[in-house]
Scaffold this motif. Structure first.
Motif, PDB file in Angstrom:
ATOM      1  N   ILE A  21       0.882  -1.165   0.000  1.00 24.15           N
ATOM      2  CA  ILE A  21       0.000   0.000   0.000  1.00 24.15           C
ATOM      3  C   ILE A  21       0.919   1.213   0.000  1.00 24.15           C
ATOM      4  O   ILE A  21       1.884   1.266   0.759  1.00 24.15           O
ATOM      5  N   ALA A  22       0.611   2.153  -0.890  1.00 17.74           N
ATOM      6  CA  ALA A  22       1.551   3.246  -1.138  1.00 17.74           C
ATOM      7  C   ALA A  22       1.816   4.094   0.097  1.00 17.74           C
ATOM      8  O   ALA A  22       0.908   4.430   0.848  1.00 17.74           O
ATOM      9  N   LYS A  23       3.096   4.436   0.296  1.00 14.26           N
ATOM     10  CA  LYS A  23       3.454   5.504   1.241  1.00 14.26           C
ATOM     11  C   LYS A  23       3.090   6.823   0.571  1.00 14.26           C
ATOM     12  O   LYS A  23       2.601   7.742   1.189  1.00 14.26           O
ATOM     13  N   LEU A  24       3.401   6.886  -0.716  1.00 13.65           N
ATOM     14  CA  LEU A  24       2.979   8.002  -1.539  1.00 13.65           C
ATOM     15  C   LEU A  24       3.154   7.600  -3.004  1.00 13.65           C
ATOM     16  O   LEU A  24       3.831   6.612  -3.305  1.00 13.65           O
ATOM     17  N   SER A  25       2.513   8.326  -3.878  1.00 15.51           N
ATOM     18  CA  SER A  25       2.746   8.108  -5.300  1.00 15.51           C
ATOM     19  C   SER A  25       2.720   9.457  -6.003  1.00 15.51           C
ATOM     20  O   SER A  25       2.226  10.458  -5.462  1.00 15.51           O
ATOM     21  N   PHE A  26       3.280   9.460  -7.202  1.00 19.64           N
ATOM     22  CA  PHE A  26       3.396  10.702  -7.960  1.00 19.64           C
ATOM     23  C   PHE A  26       3.153  10.387  -9.426  1.00 19.64           C
ATOM     24  O   PHE A  26       3.724   9.437  -9.962  1.00 19.64           O
ATOM     25  N   ALA A  27       2.290  11.148 -10.060  1.00 21.92           N
ATOM     26  CA  ALA A  27       2.020  10.952 -11.482  1.00 21.92           C
ATOM     27  C   ALA A  27       2.026  12.312 -12.160  1.00 21.92           C
ATOM     28  O   ALA A  27       1.531  13.298 -11.605  1.00 21.92           O
ATOM     29  N   PHE A  42       7.817  26.231  -8.244  1.00 22.26           N
ATOM     30  CA  PHE A  42       6.776  25.194  -8.343  1.00 22.26           C
ATOM     31  C   PHE A  42       6.868  24.199  -7.188  1.00 22.26           C
ATOM     32  O   PHE A  42       5.858  23.767  -6.648  1.00 22.26           O
ATOM     33  N   VAL A  43       8.094  23.857  -6.810  1.00 24.73           N
ATOM     34  CA  VAL A  43       8.248  22.919  -5.687  1.00 24.73           C
ATOM     35  C   VAL A  43       7.673  23.540  -4.414  1.00 24.73           C
ATOM     36  O   VAL A  43       6.917  22.896  -3.676  1.00 24.73           O
ATOM     37  N   ASP A  44       7.990  24.807  -4.165  1.00 22.98           N
ATOM     38  CA  ASP A  44       7.439  25.480  -2.981  1.00 22.98           C
ATOM     39  C   ASP A  44       5.918  25.548  -3.035  1.00 22.98           C
ATOM     40  O   ASP A  44       5.246  25.358  -2.029  1.00 22.98           O
ATOM     41  N   SER A  45       5.390  25.825  -4.232  1.00 21.84           N
ATOM     42  CA  SER A  45       3.934  25.941  -4.364  1.00 21.84           C
ATOM     43  C   SER A  45       3.259  24.589  -4.141  1.00 21.84           C
ATOM     44  O   SER A  45       2.233  24.510  -3.459  1.00 21.84           O
ATOM     45  N   TYR A  46       3.833  23.539  -4.730  1.00 21.47           N
ATOM     46  CA  TYR A  46       3.209  22.222  -4.578  1.00 21.47           C
ATOM     47  C   TYR A  46       3.330  21.697  -3.144  1.00 21.47           C
ATOM     48  O   TYR A  46       2.511  20.893  -2.712  1.00 21.47           O
ATOM     49  N   ARG A  47       4.332  22.167  -2.419  1.00 22.19           N
ATOM     50  CA  ARG A  47       4.446  21.748  -1.021  1.00 22.19           C
ATOM     51  C   ARG A  47       3.199  22.185  -0.242  1.00 22.19           C
ATOM     52  O   ARG A  47       2.782  21.522   0.706  1.00 22.19           O
ATOM     53  N   GLN A  48       2.584  23.286  -0.672  1.00 26.15           N
ATOM     54  CA  GLN A  48       1.361  23.773  -0.011  1.00 26.15           C
ATOM     55  C   GLN A  48       0.124  22.997  -0.457  1.00 26.15           C
ATOM     56  O   GLN A  48      -0.910  23.033   0.201  1.00 26.15           O
ATOM     57  N   VAL A  49       0.240  22.300  -1.603  1.00 24.88           N
ATOM     58  CA  VAL A  49      -0.929  21.588  -2.161  1.00 24.88           C
ATOM     59  C   VAL A  49      -1.157  20.263  -1.427  1.00 24.88           C
ATOM     60  O   VAL A  49      -2.281  19.806  -1.269  1.00 24.88           O
ATOM     61  N   ILE A  50      -0.059  19.656  -0.976  1.00 25.74           N
ATOM     62  CA  ILE A  50      -0.198  18.353  -0.322  1.00 25.74           C
ATOM     63  C   ILE A  50      -0.355  18.536   1.187  1.00 25.74           C
ATOM     64  O   ILE A  50       0.063  19.557   1.744  1.00 25.74           O
ATOM     65  N   SER A  51      -0.966  17.564   1.830  1.00 20.64           N
ATOM     66  CA  SER A  51      -1.098  17.619   3.300  1.00 20.64           C
ATOM     67  C   SER A  51      -0.881  16.221   3.873  1.00 20.64           C
ATOM     68  O   SER A  51      -1.803  15.560   4.328  1.00 20.64           O
ATOM     69  N   PRO A  52       0.382  15.760   3.794  1.00 27.39           N
ATOM     70  CA  PRO A  52       0.677  14.399   4.262  1.00 27.39           C
ATOM     71  C   PRO A  52       0.547  14.268   5.783  1.00 27.39           C
ATOM     72  O   PRO A  52       0.610  15.264   6.496  1.00 27.39           O
ATOM     73  N   ILE A  53       0.341  13.035   6.213  1.00 20.07           N
ATOM     74  CA  ILE A  53       0.230  12.781   7.661  1.00 20.07           C
ATOM     75  C   ILE A  53       1.195  11.662   8.084  1.00 20.07           C
ATOM     76  O   ILE A  53       1.708  10.924   7.243  1.00 20.07           O
ATOM     77  N   ASP A  54       1.391  11.561   9.390  1.00 23.56           N
ATOM     78  CA  ASP A  54       2.107  10.410   9.964  1.00 23.56           C
ATOM     79  C   ASP A  54       1.092   9.280  10.111  1.00 23.56           C
ATOM     80  O   ASP A  54       0.000   9.498  10.625  1.00 23.56           O
ATOM     81  N   LYS A 112       6.957  13.848   7.258  1.00 28.73           N
ATOM     82  CA  LYS A 112       8.193  14.431   6.763  1.00 28.73           C
ATOM     83  C   LYS A 112       8.739  13.657   5.561  1.00 28.73           C
ATOM     84  O   LYS A 112       9.106  14.236   4.539  1.00 28.73           O
ATOM     85  N   TYR A 113       8.766  12.316   5.702  1.00 30.68           N
ATOM     86  CA  TYR A 113       9.270  11.482   4.607  1.00 30.68           C
ATOM     87  C   TYR A 113       8.427  11.709   3.356  1.00 30.68           C
ATOM     88  O   TYR A 113       8.944  11.891   2.249  1.00 30.68           O
ATOM     89  N   VAL A 156       9.971  13.173  -0.141  1.00 29.89           N
ATOM     90  CA  VAL A 156      10.028  12.315  -1.332  1.00 29.89           C
ATOM     91  C   VAL A 156       9.099  12.839  -2.431  1.00 29.89           C
ATOM     92  O   VAL A 156       9.463  12.850  -3.616  1.00 29.89           O
ATOM     93  N   ALA A 157       7.929  13.321  -2.041  1.00 31.69           N
ATOM     94  CA  ALA A 157       6.995  13.853  -3.046  1.00 31.69           C
ATOM     95  C   ALA A 157       7.641  15.025  -3.794  1.00 31.69           C
ATOM     96  O   ALA A 157       7.573  15.111  -5.032  1.00 31.69           O
ATOM     97  N   MET A 158       8.288  15.906  -3.053  1.00 33.81           N
ATOM     98  CA  MET A 158       8.903  17.074  -3.695  1.00 33.81           C
ATOM     99  C   MET A 158      10.133  16.681  -4.511  1.00 33.81           C
ATOM    100  O   MET A 158      10.397  17.265  -5.562  1.00 33.81           O
ATOM    101  N   ASN A 159      10.875  15.660  -4.045  1.00 35.67           N
ATOM    102  CA  ASN A 159      12.011  15.179  -4.847  1.00 35.67           C
ATOM    103  C   ASN A 159      11.525  14.603  -6.178  1.00 35.67           C
ATOM    104  O   ASN A 159      12.151  14.817  -7.223  1.00 35.67           O
TER     105      ASN A 159
END
Lengths: 280, 157
Positions: free
Chosen positions: A188-194, A243-255, A262-263, A267-270
């Motif tokens: 089950i994904a920790k995260l995914s990017f498309a 764009f990286v700074d802007s997209y950091r505001q778009v996501i709201s990851p949780i523990d 944090k991870y 990773v999403a921004m990388n």
């Protein structure tokens, strides 16, 4: 008393749905886990149950002027085996669960399950897929990106089901998909990017960027996607930090049990940065 | 209760059960086919794998409603075939089975792979068997056994 209906036609299924709260079962690979009881005992259903797997008219993959149509009961394995299906969707489905599960599971079920960690819905959003929702009242088409509204919450009305998923034709130069999980199968994904882009005369004509498992639903931002349009490759590269700074505001990851906030963010921004740097 | 008709191990059968009953329970409790094992009960381990229309599926996740008019083959029937003999020989000669609990599912899943792809690469074997867990062998012996079976079993699948 819970009523159970093994529908053999779409019409029969829609009539059964008319009578209130119903759990819809397609391949069963999610519902049977969610309703699991001890071995030898019946799954614990608290609502009426509609079985759709015997509705043969919902098994199809066909093309027409609107694009590619996938019937709700088509198994993931059949979708993966069909070369008309966009490659990126087939690759995404191949990373879901295992062969044994994909032989039963359906794309419609993965969407309707509306898990924040659902994989296929990220690609459905990327490809601007539409869902045909049907009830005895008629049918309506909605954008896949508007379907999920919360954790296991969708806009599906009580009397509706997903009849098919439609993928319009798209002519991107490049499509990219990456799932980050802790093992290769049954993960089950920790995260995914498309992401996908179309270049015309060295200028961005179309851009799609979708993150999975970093919000209650796939994270996408139309106005940021529009900001890419018209940029040359060099102009885009100069704006990568923005764009990286802007997209950091778009996501709201949780523990949670699979990963940390944090991870996921790092990773999403990388992945976003790598995708943008590789545009050429 | 519903009358569920399907084909079990080559015979047309009909049984009165709740349509939400799991195939694994019906196989084990109603038909006494205990070769199919329940490990995790949630589709992760593959001990319950049977063939449905020639494809490997988790019988712990299959409601009987989804089995109607389909062909189910369990390890009991499959073990009468030459294909089974070939896979069994390969597993036993290379140590692909130790405690044996995962073995029926592992053999059925291996057969489903060889039927689709008679000469799988190591990568394809690992991918196909990724839904079948084994806590004894460490998988190396199982993967080697499937490679051996694919070499020896030409034309059997």
């Amino acid at each position: 008393m819970v009523k159970k209906c093994i529908a053999t036609s779409l019409n029969e299924a829609l009539l059964f749905l008319k009578d209130g709260e119903v759990t819809i079962v397609s391949g069963g690979t999610d519902v049977m886990v969610q309703r699991r009881n001890v071995a030898g005992e019946l799954p614990l259903h608290d609502k009426n149950v509609l079985y759709l797997k015997n509705v043969k008219e919902l098994y199809y993959i066909k093309e027409d002027g609107d694009g590619l149509h996938i019937g709700a009961e088509t198994s993931m394995s059949d979708i993966i085996a069909d070369k008309r299906v966009p490659k990126i969707l087939r690759e995404c489905l191949e990373e879901i669960a295992s062969v044994n599960i994909r032989n039963s599971a359906t794309l419609a079920g993965n969407i309707a399950n509306a898990s924040p960690a659902g994989d296929s819905i990220v690609i459905d959003n990327l490809l601007d897929a539409k869902l045909k929702l049907s009830s005895v009242r008629g049918s309506r088409f909605v954008d896949a990106k508007d379907f999920v509204i919360g954790v296991r919450k969708t806009i599906l009305e009580k009397d509706e089901l997903i009849e098919e998923i439609v993928f319009p034709r798209r002519d991107y130069n490049h499509l990219y998909w990456k799932k980050v999980g802790s093992r290769k199968a049954d993960s089950i994904a920790k995260l995914s990017f498309a992401a996908a882009y179309k270049l015309n005369k060295n200028k961005i004509e179309k851009m799609r960027i979708v993150f999975g498992s970093v919000s209650i639903k796939p994270a996408q931002n139309k106005s940021l996607e529009d900001e890419f349009i018209g940029l040359s490759v060099d102009e885009l590269k100069a704006k990568i930090p923005y764009f990286v700074d802007s997209y950091r505001q778009v996501i709201s990851p949780i523990d949670d049990q699979r990963s940390t906030k944090k991870y996921r963010e790092i990773v999403a921004m990388n992945l976003l940065r790598e995708f943008l740097e590789n545009i050429k | 209760m519903e009358k569920i008709k399907f084909n079990l191990n080559g015979k047309d059968v009909s049984i009165e059960v709740d349509p939400s009953s799991r195939l694994i329970d019906v196989l084990r409790l109603n038909y006494g086919l205990t070769g199919t094992k329940e490990g995790c009960g949630e589709g992760s381990c593959g001990a319950c794998v049977v063939l449905m229309d020639g494809r490997s599926v988790n019988s712990c996740l299959l409601p009987m409603a989804n089995v109607i008019n389909h062909k189910i083959v369990t390890i009991e029937e499959f073990s009468k075939s030459k294909a089974y003999e070939c896979i069994k020989e390969a597993f036993s000669s290379l140590g692909g089975s130790q405690c044996g609990f995962c073995t029926p599912g592992m053999i059925i899943a291996s057969y489903a792979l060889l039927k689709k792809n008679p000469h799988p690469s190591e990568e394809e074997i690992r991918e196909h068997l990724s839904g079948n867990l084994c806590r004894c062998t460490g998988y190396e012996a199982i993967v080697s056994a499937v490679i051996l079976a694919s070499k020896k079993g030409e034309g059997l699948w």
